[in-house]
Design a protein around this motif. Structure first.
Motif, mmCIF file in Angstrom:
data_model
loop_
_atom_site.group_PDB
_atom_site.id
_atom_site.type_symbol
_atom_site.label_atom_id
_atom_site.label_comp_id
_atom_site.label_asym_id
_atom_site.label_seq_id
_atom_site.Cartn_x
_atom_site.Cartn_y
_atom_site.Cartn_z
ATOM 1 N N MET A 1 0.852 -1.169 0.000
ATOM 2 C CA MET A 1 0.000 0.000 0.000
ATOM 3 C C MET A 1 0.903 1.240 0.000
ATOM 4 S SD MET A 1 -2.778 1.264 2.880
ATOM 5 C CE MET A 1 -3.699 -0.233 2.817
ATOM 6 N N PRO A 2 0.659 2.139 -0.890
ATOM 7 C CA PRO A 2 1.480 3.356 -0.911
ATOM 8 C C PRO A 2 1.364 4.124 0.402
ATOM 9 C CG PRO A 2 0.140 3.186 -2.903
ATOM 10 C CD PRO A 2 -0.296 2.098 -1.983
ATOM 11 N N LEU A 3 2.436 4.787 0.762
ATOM 12 C CA LEU A 3 2.502 5.496 2.038
ATOM 13 C C LEU A 3 1.416 6.563 2.176
ATOM 14 C CD1 LEU A 3 3.893 6.058 4.714
ATOM 15 C CD2 LEU A 3 5.460 7.570 3.478
ATOM 16 N N LEU A 4 1.193 7.352 1.155
ATOM 17 C CA LEU A 4 0.178 8.410 1.265
ATOM 18 C C LEU A 4 -1.209 7.849 1.492
ATOM 19 C CD1 LEU A 4 1.326 11.005 -1.420
ATOM 20 C CD2 LEU A 4 1.525 11.136 1.071
ATOM 21 N N ARG A 5 -1.520 6.738 0.847
ATOM 22 C CA ARG A 5 -2.830 6.115 1.063
ATOM 23 C C ARG A 5 -2.950 5.606 2.494
ATOM 24 N NH1 ARG A 5 -5.481 1.000 -2.175
ATOM 25 N NH2 ARG A 5 -7.371 0.945 -0.941
ATOM 26 N N TRP A 6 -1.887 4.981 2.992
ATOM 27 C CA TRP A 6 -1.903 4.474 4.366
ATOM 28 C C TRP A 6 -2.085 5.621 5.344
ATOM 29 C CZ3 TRP A 6 0.786 5.300 8.813
ATOM 30 C CH2 TRP A 6 0.515 4.410 9.859
ATOM 31 N N LEU A 7 -1.369 6.732 5.135
ATOM 32 C CA LEU A 7 -1.501 7.893 6.007
ATOM 33 C C LEU A 7 -2.923 8.456 5.986
ATOM 34 C CD1 LEU A 7 1.841 9.768 5.307
ATOM 35 C CD2 LEU A 7 1.156 8.654 7.445
ATOM 36 N N ARG A 8 -3.512 8.539 4.802
ATOM 37 C CA ARG A 8 -4.882 9.036 4.684
ATOM 38 C C ARG A 8 -5.843 8.124 5.437
ATOM 39 N NH1 ARG A 8 -6.350 8.186 -0.709
ATOM 40 N NH2 ARG A 8 -7.323 6.317 0.067
ATOM 41 N N ASP A 9 -5.698 6.824 5.249
ATOM 42 C CA ASP A 9 -6.576 5.858 5.924
ATOM 43 C C ASP A 9 -6.387 5.895 7.438
ATOM 44 O OD1 ASP A 9 -7.478 5.123 3.423
ATOM 45 O OD2 ASP A 9 -6.370 3.225 3.365
ATOM 46 N N ALA A 10 -5.143 6.014 7.891
ATOM 47 C CA ALA A 10 -4.860 6.071 9.327
ATOM 48 C C ALA A 10 -5.464 7.338 9.930
ATOM 49 C CB ALA A 10 -3.354 6.021 9.573
ATOM 50 N N HIS A 11 -5.355 8.438 9.230
ATOM 51 C CA HIS A 11 -5.946 9.688 9.728
ATOM 52 C C HIS A 11 -7.459 9.575 9.799
ATOM 53 C CE1 HIS A 11 -7.555 13.809 9.419
ATOM 54 N NE2 HIS A 11 -6.633 14.018 10.328
ATOM 55 N N GLU A 12 -8.072 8.957 8.816
ATOM 56 C CA GLU A 12 -9.530 8.773 8.814
ATOM 57 C C GLU A 12 -9.971 7.898 9.979
ATOM 58 O OE1 GLU A 12 -13.435 9.360 7.550
ATOM 59 O OE2 GLU A 12 -11.581 10.417 7.107
ATOM 60 N N ARG A 13 -9.229 6.820 10.259
ATOM 61 C CA ARG A 13 -9.557 5.968 11.414
ATOM 62 C C ARG A 13 -9.462 6.771 12.705
ATOM 63 N NH1 ARG A 13 -6.720 2.135 8.450
ATOM 64 N NH2 ARG A 13 -4.784 2.608 9.508
ATOM 65 N N TRP A 14 -8.404 7.571 12.841
ATOM 66 C CA TRP A 14 -8.226 8.394 14.032
ATOM 67 C C TRP A 14 -9.399 9.359 14.192
ATOM 68 C CZ3 TRP A 14 -7.804 13.704 14.441
ATOM 69 C CH2 TRP A 14 -7.487 14.188 15.703
ATOM 70 N N ARG A 15 -9.783 10.025 13.104
ATOM 71 C CA ARG A 15 -10.872 10.999 13.139
ATOM 72 C C ARG A 15 -12.192 10.330 13.518
ATOM 73 N NH1 ARG A 15 -14.845 13.115 10.303
ATOM 74 N NH2 ARG A 15 -14.674 11.673 8.592
ATOM 75 N N GLU A 16 -12.482 9.193 12.910
ATOM 76 C CA GLU A 16 -13.732 8.484 13.199
ATOM 77 C C GLU A 16 -13.777 8.011 14.646
ATOM 78 O OE1 GLU A 16 -14.015 5.432 10.249
ATOM 79 O OE2 GLU A 16 -14.591 6.850 8.683
ATOM 80 N N ARG A 17 -12.649 7.590 15.163
ATOM 81 C CA ARG A 17 -12.618 7.125 16.557
ATOM 82 C C ARG A 17 -12.810 8.282 17.525
ATOM 83 N NH1 ARG A 17 -7.948 2.677 15.242
ATOM 84 N NH2 ARG A 17 -9.427 1.170 14.376
ATOM 85 N N ARG A 18 -12.308 9.458 17.205
ATOM 86 C CA ARG A 18 -12.550 10.633 18.054
ATOM 87 C C ARG A 18 -14.032 11.000 18.016
ATOM 88 N NH1 ARG A 18 -8.314 8.811 18.624
ATOM 89 N NH2 ARG A 18 -9.645 7.871 20.167
ATOM 90 N N LEU A 19 -14.656 10.888 16.850
ATOM 91 C CA LEU A 19 -16.085 11.186 16.740
ATOM 92 C C LEU A 19 -16.918 10.206 17.563
ATOM 93 C CD1 LEU A 19 -16.388 12.045 12.940
ATOM 94 C CD2 LEU A 19 -16.545 13.629 14.878
#
Length: 49
Positions: A1-19
């Motif tokens: 998985m390309p690094l930028l995609r992984w970073l985007r997905d990881a950030h989305e998981r973090w955001r959803e978990r905060r919500l």
């Protein structure tokens, strides 16, 4: 998985978990999730699915 995609997905998981932490019990109930389940999911590190 390309690094930028992984970073985007990881950030989305973090955001959803905060919500999840901020949702009311009624919101969680509407989604079919208990407060316990929401807090358990929110406690996961951003790099874990």
């Amino acid at each position: 998985m390309p690094l930028l995609r992984w970073l985007r997905d990881a950030h989305e998981r973090w955001r959803e978990r905060r919500l999840l932490e901020e949702m009311t019990d009624r919101d969680l109930r509407d989604m079919g999730i208990t407060r316990h389940d929401a807090l358990h999911e929110a406690a996961k590190p951003f790099w874990r699915d």
